[in-house]
Design a protein around this motif. Structure first.
Motif, PDB file in Angstrom:
ATOM      1  N   TRP A  90      -7.369  -5.235  -3.181  1.00  8.60           N
ATOM      2  CA  TRP A  90      -6.224  -5.586  -4.015  1.00  8.60           C
ATOM      3  C   TRP A  90      -5.220  -6.351  -3.179  1.00  8.60           C
ATOM      4  O   TRP A  90      -5.521  -6.733  -2.042  1.00  8.60           O
ATOM      5  N   GLN A  91      -4.043  -6.628  -3.709  1.00  8.80           N
ATOM      6  CA  GLN A  91      -3.047  -7.482  -3.041  1.00  8.80           C
ATOM      7  C   GLN A  91      -1.631  -7.038  -3.407  1.00  8.80           C
ATOM      8  O   GLN A  91      -1.444  -6.359  -4.422  1.00  8.80           O
ATOM      9  N   THR A  92      -0.670  -7.492  -2.626  1.00  6.28           N
ATOM     10  CA  THR A  92       0.736  -7.251  -2.964  1.00  6.28           C
ATOM     11  C   THR A  92       0.985  -7.692  -4.406  1.00  6.28           C
ATOM     12  O   THR A  92       1.665  -7.025  -5.180  1.00  6.28           O
ATOM     13  N   ASN A  95      -0.807  -9.473   6.367  1.00  7.74           N
ATOM     14  CA  ASN A  95      -1.006 -10.755   5.734  1.00  7.74           C
ATOM     15  C   ASN A  95      -0.013 -11.759   6.336  1.00  7.74           C
ATOM     16  O   ASN A  95       1.185 -11.677   6.100  1.00  7.74           O
ATOM     17  N   GLY A 119      -6.978  -3.454   3.003  1.00  9.94           N
ATOM     18  CA  GLY A 119      -6.188  -4.441   3.726  1.00  9.94           C
ATOM     19  C   GLY A 119      -6.961  -5.652   4.178  1.00  9.94           C
ATOM     20  O   GLY A 119      -6.396  -6.719   4.342  1.00  9.94           O
ATOM     21  N   GLU A 120      -8.246  -5.492   4.413  1.00 10.85           N
ATOM     22  CA  GLU A 120      -9.058  -6.614   4.868  1.00 10.85           C
ATOM     23  C   GLU A 120     -10.505  -6.189   4.724  1.00 10.85           C
ATOM     24  O   GLU A 120     -10.793  -5.009   4.521  1.00 10.85           O
ATOM     25  N   PRO A 121     -11.426  -7.143   4.848  1.00  8.56           N
ATOM     26  CA  PRO A 121     -12.831  -6.745   4.765  1.00  8.56           C
ATOM     27  C   PRO A 121     -13.169  -5.763   5.888  1.00  8.56           C
ATOM     28  O   PRO A 121     -12.734  -5.958   7.024  1.00  8.56           O
ATOM     29  N   ASP A 141     -13.746   1.446  -0.604  1.00  8.52           N
ATOM     30  CA  ASP A 141     -13.290   0.187  -0.007  1.00  8.52           C
ATOM     31  C   ASP A 141     -12.534  -0.531  -1.125  1.00  8.52           C
ATOM     32  O   ASP A 141     -13.141  -1.086  -2.038  1.00  8.52           O
ATOM     33  N   THR A 142     -11.212  -0.484  -1.043  1.00  5.51           N
ATOM     34  CA  THR A 142     -10.387  -0.912  -2.180  1.00  5.51           C
ATOM     35  C   THR A 142      -9.847  -2.313  -1.960  1.00  5.51           C
ATOM     36  O   THR A 142      -9.098  -2.548  -1.022  1.00  5.51           O
ATOM     37  N   ASP A 155      -8.615 -15.432  -2.418  1.00  4.50           N
ATOM     38  CA  ASP A 155      -9.771 -14.901  -1.684  1.00  4.50           C
ATOM     39  C   ASP A 155     -11.070 -15.524  -2.178  1.00  4.50           C
ATOM     40  O   ASP A 155     -11.194 -15.876  -3.350  1.00  4.50           O
ATOM     41  N   THR A 164       0.837  -1.206   0.000  1.00  2.09           N
ATOM     42  CA  THR A 164       0.000   0.000   0.000  1.00  2.09           C
ATOM     43  C   THR A 164       0.872   1.256   0.000  1.00  2.09           C
ATOM     44  O   THR A 164       0.591   2.225  -0.706  1.00  2.09           O
ATOM     45  N   ARG A 170      -9.899 -14.968   3.073  1.00  4.73           N
ATOM     46  CA  ARG A 170      -8.977 -15.902   2.449  1.00  4.73           C
ATOM     47  C   ARG A 170      -9.573 -17.300   2.420  1.00  4.73           C
ATOM     48  O   ARG A 170     -10.246 -17.718   3.359  1.00  4.73           O
ATOM     49  N   ILE A 181      -5.338 -12.651   7.934  1.00  2.10           N
ATOM     50  CA  ILE A 181      -5.050 -11.220   7.937  1.00  2.10           C
ATOM     51  C   ILE A 181      -5.279 -10.684   9.346  1.00  2.10           C
ATOM     52  O   ILE A 181      -6.397 -10.636   9.826  1.00  2.10           O
TER      53      ILE A 181
HETATM   54  C1  WT7 Z   1      -5.214  -9.579   1.007  1.00  8.83           C
HETATM   55  C2  WT7 Z   1      -3.955  -9.028   0.405  1.00  8.83           C
HETATM   56  C3  WT7 Z   1      -3.996  -4.529  -0.610  1.00  8.83           C
HETATM   57  C4  WT7 Z   1      -2.849  -3.998   0.079  1.00  8.83           C
HETATM   58  C5  WT7 Z   1      -2.744  -4.385   1.506  1.00  8.83           C
HETATM   59  C6  WT7 Z   1      -2.812  -5.870   1.771  1.00  8.83           C
HETATM   60  C7  WT7 Z   1      -7.216  -8.736   1.837  1.00  8.83           C
HETATM   61  C8  WT7 Z   1      -7.155  -6.378   0.963  1.00  8.83           C
HETATM   62  C9  WT7 Z   1      -9.249  -5.818   1.048  1.00  8.83           C
HETATM   63  C10 WT7 Z   1     -10.548  -5.239   1.011  1.00  8.83           C
HETATM   64  C11 WT7 Z   1     -11.393  -7.276   1.784  1.00  8.83           C
HETATM   65  C12 WT7 Z   1      -9.127  -7.147   1.479  1.00  8.83           C
HETATM   66  C13 WT7 Z   1      -7.506  -9.850   0.871  1.00  8.83           C
HETATM   67  C14 WT7 Z   1      -6.276  -9.879  -0.002  1.00  8.83           C
HETATM   68  N1  WT7 Z   1      -7.802  -7.463   1.425  1.00  8.83           N
HETATM   69  N2  WT7 Z   1      -8.005  -5.381   0.740  1.00  8.83           N
HETATM   70  N3  WT7 Z   1     -10.760  -3.980   0.638  1.00  8.83           N
HETATM   71  N4  WT7 Z   1     -11.591  -6.013   1.389  1.00  8.83           N
HETATM   72  N5  WT7 Z   1     -10.192  -7.869   1.842  1.00  8.83           N
HETATM   73  O1  WT7 Z   1      -2.040  -6.568   0.839  1.00  8.83           O
HETATM   74  O2  WT7 Z   1      -0.846  -8.104   2.379  1.00  8.83           O
HETATM   75  O3  WT7 Z   1      -1.005  -8.609  -0.085  1.00  8.83           O
HETATM   76  O4  WT7 Z   1      -3.014  -8.803   1.421  1.00  8.83           O
HETATM   77  O5  WT7 Z   1      -5.793  -8.609   1.869  1.00  8.83           O
HETATM   78  O6  WT7 Z   1      -7.642 -11.055   1.572  1.00  8.83           O
HETATM   79  O7  WT7 Z   1      -6.057 -11.103  -0.637  1.00  8.83           O
HETATM   80  P1  WT7 Z   1      -1.634  -8.051   1.133  1.00  8.83           P
END
Ligand code: WT7
Length: 635
Positions: A400-402, A513, A373-375, A397-398, A487, A297, A502, A508
């Motif tokens: 995405w992932q690493t 993560n 980062g999470e729901p 509410d965004t 996910d 992020t 997940r 998380i």
């Molecule tokens: C995992 C990725 C995205 C950058 C920070 C985390 C969860 C992320 C959301 C959201 C629900 C989410 C998922 C994903 N996650 N954003 N808006 N709603 N879940 O990056 O450490 O790579 O983790 O974070 O489970 O797979 P990360």
């Protein structure tokens, strides 16, 4: 800049459909109109999703820092690029203009070159949230060195494993870092890590806390005198579109962290495009993302995305609770922040406190607020909407992932009607699909499934450093031809996505993560432990907390259980970091296993959650009787 900004839902659907029909044309136009290239591409994309082979903007030549800094200088040289807000509110904030950023990055680039760092070399950055962190990241990109930022909360052995995996030649660190009322001795953690890392030739040390440190002759040097002597200009290295930009480690379902590799042009195009569309950045806005640059992020939405758009981005060194629970809101008021991007865990921890901490400050500058980062649960969503957004700033509410490099599913502010707990719709150019248990694509709405992406996007990671096979197996094998996110998700009647969590062995915790396997590996190293299994369970503030089921060795049987629990947590803390500590530890005599020896985490997860209703089919277990025992002794 154009980036296809949409102004209405109707326009969104039009652009979305076009982006799906003609993805090459879509990305070609964005890349063409918004960046400075040394040379443009011969082909927009080439891919083989079976082999996990993806290339964007083939043969284009570019330097991302020219796009982040140099091209803004004529129009925005005196504009603030970075506002640094220190941990201690009594320490003055710094405003770094684009001209000053140019000077600082080019000097740092020259220092790195003088230390023998060349294009392709890996540089480890282990710094607190101070301007030098962003400057070093950009200096690496300037000279084509691959940065590997390691979050300054990781322990010495976690740092060493990451440095060794990517064979870093140089480390940039600090004497220490401030976090609330604590000082973290970063240099001594690096010293311990480097005992195991022969690959590191040099360490450059930023002075931040004036802590006493040991400087190893020939290896360690203070950074400032080198910067003082360096030239303030530098001709950027010409990078190929697919040259590596950075490695960032994320947890996997085996013990070894995965070094996600992002490359240059695709990542640049994707972070710039998503930043502009999701945060609606306008020229005089002040944008603040509270994440740490040690996570994706921070890479994408503190450093690259904002600077590519010529934005003013806040770097905050502190924590939300120091000196009191009003800190976030005080900073928004002080710097007149217009876009604020934070994590559900921070929202929940502040929502527990009196709302007067928020209402005391003037937040009227805010236009858009975000979550990542999470729901985000319904209660936290409403608190954020009512007290921070005052029901007028939309919540993005965004999701995405690493691995994805940038935001994939999110409302577009003032365009997509928000819905609590829903990340809503994919950005134009992003093609999510839900897959059923038989690995077929689910076409309808009002369904749940595993979330996959069926067409490449420019920001996606290209490989796991040094292990392409693992990359392919982790992300491209479960659903052949598609990228599997790990996910689960639900799609409602209008096509909005809600990420449910997940479906693999990743938990998380407070937005971090954490793979369960590396934590289990660490626990199993404790001399009294025979075996362990970790699962997540719901937690009011952290989202999830960790529950450990641990089998002791005979020799450990008569040890004091409370002391053992403490030791185990200390062990985790020093092997991985304090974020991975267990909230609950239950000593058990066995673990539910399949005949092939695989731990049935599904059952343990239910027990940890306190849900004894339906364990599903336990007849395939080797030892079904253990389930009752574990259940009866649940903490
Ligand atoms: C995992 C990725 C995205 C950058 C920070 C985390 C969860 C992320 C959301 C959201 C629900 C989410 C998922 C994903 N996650 N954003 N808006 N709603 N879940 O990056 O450490 O790579 O983790 O974070 O489970 O797979 P990360």
């Amino acid at each position: 800049m154009s980036y296809y900004q949409v102004k209405s839902l109707e326009q969104y659907f039009k652009h979305y459909n076009k982006s799906i029909r003609e993805p090459r044309k879509f990305w070609d136009k964005i890349a063409d109109e918004n960046f400075t290239w040394y040379q443009k591409w011969d082909k927009v994309v080439e891919f083989d999703m079976q082999e996990a082979d993806v290339k964007w903007f083939l043969n284009a030549k570019v330097n991302i820092t020219k796009n982040c800094i140099d091209r803004h200088l004529s129009k925005r040289g005196d504009k603030t690029a970075i506002i640094f807000e220190p941990n201690d509110p009594k320490e003055e904030a710094q405003h770094i203009t684009y001209n000053e950023l140019y000077d600082r990055v080019t000097k740092m680039a020259n220092v790195l070159k003088d230390q023998g760092i060349k294009k392709g070399d890996r540089v480890c950055i282990y710094l607190p949230m101070i301007p030098e962190l962003a400057v070093t990241v950009l200096a690496c990109a300037r000279i084509g060195a691959v940065h590997s930022v390691i979050f300054a909360g990781f322990s010495a052995s976690a740092v060493a494993a990451r440095i060794l995996d990517s064979q870093c030649k140089l480390v940039v660190t600090a004497d220490g870092g401030y976090r609330g009322n604590k000082t973290i001795e970063l240099k001594s953690i690096i010293d311990e890590a480097l005992e195991k890392c022969d690959c590191v030739e040099k360490t450059l040390v930023v002075k931040r806390t004036n802590s006493t440190v040991t400087m190893k002759e020939g290896r360690d040097e203070w950074l400032q005198p080198l910067l003082d002597a360096a030239q303030p200009n530098h001709v950027a290295e010409i990078m190929d579109a697919e040259d590596p930009l950075f490695i960032l480690y994320t947890s996997g379902s085996t013990g070894k962290p995965k070094g996600m590799l992002h490359t240059t042009a695709g990542y640049m195009v994707y972070t710039a495009y998503t930043f502009k569309n999701i945060f609606n950045y306008e020229e005089n806005d002040v944008y603040w993302c509270t994440a740490d640059i040690g996570w994706i992020t921070g890479h994408s939405y503190i450093v690259y995305g904002p600077l590519l758009n010529g934005a003013t981005t806040v770097i905050f060194e502190g924590v939300p609770s120091y000196p009191d629970f009003g800190r976030f809101w005080e900073v928004i008021d002080k710097h007149k922040v217009t876009q604020f991007y934070t994590a559900p865990t921070a929202i929940r921890s502040l929502a527990k406190e009196n709302w007067e901490w928020v209402d005391k400050y003037n937040l009227s500058s805010l236009k858009i607020i975000g979550s990542v980062g999470e729901p985000i649960n319904e209660e936290a969503w409403h608190w954020y909407n009512d007290h921070v957004g005052k029901k007028k700033s939309p919540i993005v509410d965004t999701w995405w992932q690493t691995e994805t490099g940038g935001i994939m599913i999110s409302p577009i502010p003032f365009v997509t009607p928000t819905k609590p707990t829903y990340a809503t719709l994919p950005l134009p150019g992003v093609q999510p699909v839900l897959m059923d248990e038989r690995r077929n694509e689910i076409e309808d709405n009002q369904v749940v499934g595993s979330l996959c992406i069926k067409f490449p996007w420019p920001g996606m990671a290209r490989t796991i450093w040094g292990d392409h096979q693992r990359f392919k197996e982790t992300y491209f094998t479960a659903y052949p031809g598609k990228y599997f996110t790990g996910d689960g998700a639900l799609r409602d009647e209008v096509g909005y996505y809600r990420i449910t969590g997940r479906v693999d062995d990743v938990v998380i915790v407070s937005g971090h993560n954490l793979g369960t396997a590396p934590i289990e590996d660490a626990i199993n190293e404790h001399p009294a432990v025979a075996e362990s299994a970790i699962v997540g369970f719901p937690h009011d503030v952290k989202g999830n907390a960790l529950y450990g089921f641990i089998i002791l060795k005979e020799s450990g049987e008569d040890r004091n259980r409370e002391n053992l629990k403490k030791e185990i947590n200390e062990h985790i803390s020093s092997h991985i970091g304090p974020i991975a500590k267990l909230d609950k530890i239950q000593f058990v005599s066995g673990l539910p296993k399949t005949r092939s020896g695989k731990i049935m985490r599904r059952i343990l997860r239910k027990i940890a959650e306190g849900d004894f209703s339906n364990f599903g089919d336990t007849t395939t277990l080797l030892n079904p009787e253990i389930v009752d025992e574990i259940k009866n002794e649940r903490l």
